[in-house]
Design a protein around this motif. Structure first.
Motif, short mmCIF file in Angstrom:
data_model
loop_
_atom_site.label_atom_id
_atom_site.label_comp_id
_atom_site.label_asym_id
_atom_site.label_seq_id
_atom_site.Cartn_x
_atom_site.Cartn_y
_atom_site.Cartn_z
N ASP A 367 -40.14 -25.35 18.00
CA ASP A 367 -39.49 -24.20 18.34
C ASP A 367 -39.18 -24.38 20.13
OD1 ASP A 367 -39.92 -21.74 16.69
OD2 ASP A 367 -41.52 -23.20 16.15
N ARG A 397 -36.23 -25.20 15.34
CA ARG A 397 -36.26 -23.77 14.80
C ARG A 397 -35.80 -22.89 16.05
NH1 ARG A 397 -41.19 -20.40 12.17
NH2 ARG A 397 -42.29 -21.12 13.98
N SER A 399 -34.97 -19.36 17.82
CA SER A 399 -35.25 -17.82 18.00
C SER A 399 -34.10 -17.31 18.36
CB SER A 399 -36.62 -17.67 18.72
OG SER A 399 -37.89 -18.56 18.27
N THR A 404 -38.97 -12.87 19.34
CA THR A 404 -39.25 -13.61 18.34
C THR A 404 -40.07 -14.99 18.57
OG1 THR A 404 -37.10 -12.67 17.65
CG2 THR A 404 -38.06 -14.41 16.19
N TRP A 405 -39.52 -15.41 19.39
CA TRP A 405 -40.27 -16.74 19.75
C TRP A 405 -41.91 -16.35 20.23
CZ3 TRP A 405 -42.61 -17.87 24.26
CH2 TRP A 405 -43.33 -19.35 24.81
N LYS A 407 -43.63 -14.04 19.19
CA LYS A 407 -44.48 -13.69 17.93
C LYS A 407 -44.76 -14.92 17.29
CE LYS A 407 -45.07 -10.09 15.18
NZ LYS A 407 -46.18 -9.29 15.96
N ARG A 408 -43.86 -15.89 17.28
CA ARG A 408 -44.24 -17.06 16.63
C ARG A 408 -45.36 -17.93 17.09
NH1 ARG A 408 -38.06 -18.92 15.28
NH2 ARG A 408 -37.68 -17.69 13.18
N GLU A 413 -47.83 -19.41 14.78
CA GLU A 413 -47.11 -19.69 13.42
C GLU A 413 -46.08 -20.77 14.16
OE1 GLU A 413 -45.61 -16.11 12.28
OE2 GLU A 413 -47.55 -15.31 12.15
N PHE A 414 -46.66 -21.96 14.50
CA PHE A 414 -45.77 -23.09 14.88
C PHE A 414 -46.34 -24.59 14.72
CE2 PHE A 414 -48.15 -22.55 18.28
CZ PHE A 414 -48.26 -23.49 19.16
N THR A 417 -43.82 -26.58 20.07
CA THR A 417 -42.90 -25.80 20.73
C THR A 417 -42.87 -26.36 22.38
OG1 THR A 417 -42.35 -23.55 21.52
CG2 THR A 417 -44.73 -24.09 21.59
#
Lengths: 527, 325
Positions: A367, A397, A399, A404-405, A407-408, A413-414, A417
């Motif tokens: 990310d 991935r 965002s 959004t980023w 949150k991940r 959830e990554f 990044t």
């Protein structure tokens, strides 16, 4: 402090960060309107309950702090004309100026200092700044004594910049929640400039405070902070002379472009305290990334020099550890992870991840923060084919936007990044949060999102945070950084190439101390 | 009486429509991933769990979406559009502060498009196979098919950068004095490029529309009669033909008002025009639900009012129209 010479040699790129003698501020002359351009939108103007550049730049003009720091990390008097640190390090006495008034004419007393500190402690996101403060005693109107549960050297830097604005108790003490207080959008402070107008997302207007407690200052009549929608339009406006000063300029193309204008000076001084680091972070809960050897392999698998020279046009500076170069706590002798594909492949083999028939060992997601192409997206795009060379298949991935980023990554959830995290002057404020076990908090961005936990590191950081002896403190932080860099919960890439562009034919005494534009512009003047 | 009934009925429809717009948008923006509290935390460079929880409870974000929607609609019906999460100011203040800029931009662009477009269309209809007509068609096609932000950027590059006669962005120069005359002239100066960008797209449509309807009317019997009676060319065009040819232009102008408002969002973003568009853009990125909804509420209102006005104007221009039979 003696380490500086070595450091400057180790990083010739840091030219200019360590001036041997303090810059002598020139005698200015009064008058003029300074237009500062920014792309950051301030939510409001009270740094006591809001961190970040957007609030800090206007906030440090409106509110004064007990201390200020020069370009060599030395504390200087500001609202406090002098201070004493107790032998045991458990208290700091501030002797306040007697002539300091708020913009509404009311005098500033130790009560306001105690009240401000409590407000920051209760509302500011950087909990570590004043967590050890047990009380602020006010023996008289001009003496405030900060009491600590343990020695807390970080308090010095935490009393400067935008971190401890002295806010008026008679305004904020009315029982309303400080975070949503209406005065945040039209504040009364005691700094060199008074509030005039705030149009959210458009501009902020400030005017000279004629009763400023420092004789003969500020020089400027007015400061206008103007919002621009993107750095390119702002750079264009600076080029055309519409904007006199553009701090936090980070786009290397715009830096190069503005350097061509002979009237404009583009300097990287003034960002030592922010310490903005760009790194590749690993989720150490991932089945592959939980292995130290896999993390190290990735670190050896890409070329930091290529990123800096090719992607950033040589304008960013290499980062090698949790503390940014330019800080007294920077650790120069850690593993630098120079590109070494053979070593990377060997490490992956040792970790037990053999390449399949197609040459692939495993797949990881990557990310990055949207909207920052040079520092995030283009590096992520370089990593994809680069890590393929050591058998790691990278799936990028994107965002659509920051929430959004966040949150991940905040939600763990990554896999990997790209991330940008600031030091904020003292390691206790901006560095500890990324590594201590107790700060692994799901759903909180810029906490320990790598889920990296190492008791030895915890202990070293904790001890360093309480160490009064500067030389010992530096040694402890260097030890902690050696371990962290070796364990590689993230790989350090570069510091953001923050620059200030200003019109040198017009402007004198630009803000070049460690806090840069996040400090009072009371010495800036028009030639 | 008839007119009054029409207005009342249309207002009732409008009310239902706005309600539907609000509900739909509320649900849509909640489907987007991301949490306003995290954005605020992001602005702060990090936050603790307790702070996030604080922010969520302060803005009622810890309740189920349906409950939040109910609370929101209940307040909206009482004229309370809530507090912006991001700016912590009443949404109504933020929107009212910006709505004027959008209306100014849209109206100027629309009037420019209608007048210049119709004029070009009429000129083109005079010699349908001539050079002017060809040029108008060409401009129309380019104006209509080029993306609006591209047109805007091209105009900036040409008229603000290469030949710096217009400012690049913004609505007025804050450093100038704020007396009425200076400020008005300055706003007009800043308005030229954004209004031109927004106008060009629609200008093309009006040119094509008025050209086509002029050609149709010029071939009709009553024009031939007028010419046979010896009416001058000016009178034929102005008095006889244009009056009827303008009808579809009015219809389209009314219908297009919504499209122009949404086009304005893009133009505002290109030129940093401080209207609802730039605020909407920022608010969506910040997941500032109340502000986004407040803007949608106001823009729906603008479009609905414009449609009702169109109906009324139409009745004035064309006496043949009788609503409800």
């Amino acid at each position: 402090m003696k380490k500086f010479g070595v450091m400057a040699l180790a990083a010739t790129l840091l030219a200019g960060t360590f001036a041997s003698a303090p810059l002598q501020a020139e005698e200015g002359k009064p008058g003029g309107t300074l237009v500062i351009g920014t792309t950051q939108k301030a939510r409001h103007l009270n740094p006591a309950v809001q961190s970040g550049i957007a609030t800090a730049v206007p906030g440090t003009q409106i509110f004064a702090t007990p201390l200020r720091f020069d370009e060599n990390w030395q504390a200087k008097p500001y609202l406090a004309e002098s201070w004493e640190i107790a032998e045991d390090g458990k208290s700091i006495t501030l002797n306040l100026r007697k002539n300091a008034k708020f913009h509404d004419g009311k005098p500033i007393t130790s009560e306001d200092v105690a009240f401000s500190l409590q407000t920051v402690k209760d509302n500011h996101p950087f909990k570590t700044m004043f967590a050890p403060v047990t009380a602020v005693e006010t023996p008289d109107a001009h003496t405030a004594i900060l009491k600590f549960a343990q020695p807390h050297p970080a308090a010095m830097l935490a009393m400067s910049g935008a971190l401890l604005p002295i806010i008026p108790k008679h305004v904020y003490g009315d029982g309303q929640d400080a975070k949503s207080h209406p005065a945040n959008s039209a504040p009364v402070g005691s700094g060199p400039f008074k509030f005039v107008e705030f149009k959210p997302g458009q501009h902020i207007i400030l005017e000279k405070n004629p009763d400023y407690f420092l004789e003969g200052k500020p020089y400027l009549d007015k400061i206008i902070i103007k919002n621009y929608k993107d750095p390119t339009s702002l750079a264009l406006a600076t080029d055309k002379g519409e904007v006199t000063m553009f701090p936090f300029l980070a786009s290397t193309r715009d830096i190069a472009r503005l350097k061509k204008n002979k009237d404009i000076v583009v300097t990287s001084d003034g960002y030592a305290a922010v310490g903005p680091l760009n790194w590749l972070a690993f989720n150490t809960n991932n089945e592959y990334l939980k292995h130290k050897k896999v993390r190290q392999a990735i670190a050896y698998g890409f070329d930091q020099k290529f990123i800096i020279n090719a992607l950033h046009g040589g304008l960013s500076k290499p980062a090698s550890g949790p503390v940014a170069p330019g800080s007294p706590y920077y650790a120069p002798d850690v593993e630098k992870y120079a590109l070494d594909l053979d070593k990377a492949n060997a490490l992956l083999d040792e970790a037990g991840f053999k390449a399949g028939d197609d040459g692939t060992r495993f797949t990881l997601g990557l990310d990055y923060i949207p909207g920052s192409a040079e520092m995030q997206k283009s590096i992520a795009e370089y990593l994809k084919p680069q890590l393929k060379k050591i058998g790691i298949n990278v799936e990028l991935r994107a965002s659509p936007d920051f929430p959004t980023w966040a949150k991940r990554v905040g939600g763990h959830e990554f896999d990997m990044t790209m991330d940008i995290v600031f030091n904020w002057a003292d390691p206790v404020i901006g560095v500890h949060r990324t590594y201590i076990c107790s700060n692994i908090r799901k759903g909180v961005i810029w906490s320990n999102t790598q889920s990296y936990c190492n008791e030895e590191v915890d202990k070293l950081l904790d001890t360093a945070g309480k160490e009064l002896d500067q030389a010992k403190r530096i040694a402890l932080y260097q030890q902690a950084q050696k371990i962290i860099v070796d364990e590689a919960p993230q790989v350090f890439i570069n510091t953001l190439p923050y620059h200030t562009a200003y019109n040198a034919t017009k402007l004198g005494n630009p803000p070049l101390t460690i806090w840069g534009a996040m400090s009072p512009l009371d010495e800036v003047y028009f030639k | 009486m008839n007119i009054l009934m029409l207005v009342v009925r249309r207002l009732f429809h409008a009310f239902l429509l706005i309600l539907a717009v609000l509900v739909l948008n509320f649900l849509l923006i909640h489907i987007a991933p991301g949490d306003p509290a995290e954005v605020i935390a992001g602005e702060m460079g990090g936050a603790t769990e307790e702070m996030l929880a604080d922010i969520r409870s302060a803005y009622g974000l810890d309740k189920p979406v349906i409950v939040q929607l109910g609370t929101y609609l209940g307040k909206a019906l009482q004229g309370d559009l809530g507090q912006s999460f991001f700016y912590n100011a009443p949404v109504l203040d933020l929107v009212l502060d910006r709505v004027g800029a959008t209306i100014l931009l849209v109206l100027v662009a629309l009037l420019f498009a209608i007048f210049v477009g119709t004029l070009l269309g009429v000129i083109a209809s005079h010699k349908p196979k001539g050079l002017v007509s060809g040029l108008v068609t060409l401009i129309s096609v380019i104006g209509y098919s080029a993306p609006i932000f591209w047109t805007g950027m091209m105009l900036v590059i040409i008229f603000a950068w290469a030949i710096p006669i217009f400012p690049i962005s913004g609505m007025y120069d804050i450093t100038l004095s704020d007396d009425l005359l200076t400020r008005s002239l300055d706003i007009a100066h800043h308005l030229v490029l954004p209004a031109l960008t927004l106008g060009i797209v629609y200008l093309a449509q009006y040119a094509r529309l008025s050209r086509a309807s002029m050609l149709e009317i010029l071939g009709s019997d009553y024009i031939r009669t007028a010419r046979a009676k010896g009416a001058s060319e000016i009178s034929v065009y102005g008095h006889h033909a244009l009056r009827n040819a303008i009808l579809p232009v009015v219809t389209i102008a009314g219908l297009q008002f919504g499209a122009i408002v949404s086009g304005a969002v893009l133009v505002e973003t290109v030129f940093s025009w401080p209207g609802l568009g730039t605020l909407a853009f920022d608010s969506i990125l910040a997941r500032d639900y109340p502000t986004v909804l407040g803007i949608l509420f106001f823009s729906s209102l603008l479009v609905i009012v414009a449609n009702i006005l169109t109906d009324l104007v139409y009745r004035l221009v064309d006496p043949r129209i009788r609503t409800g039979g």
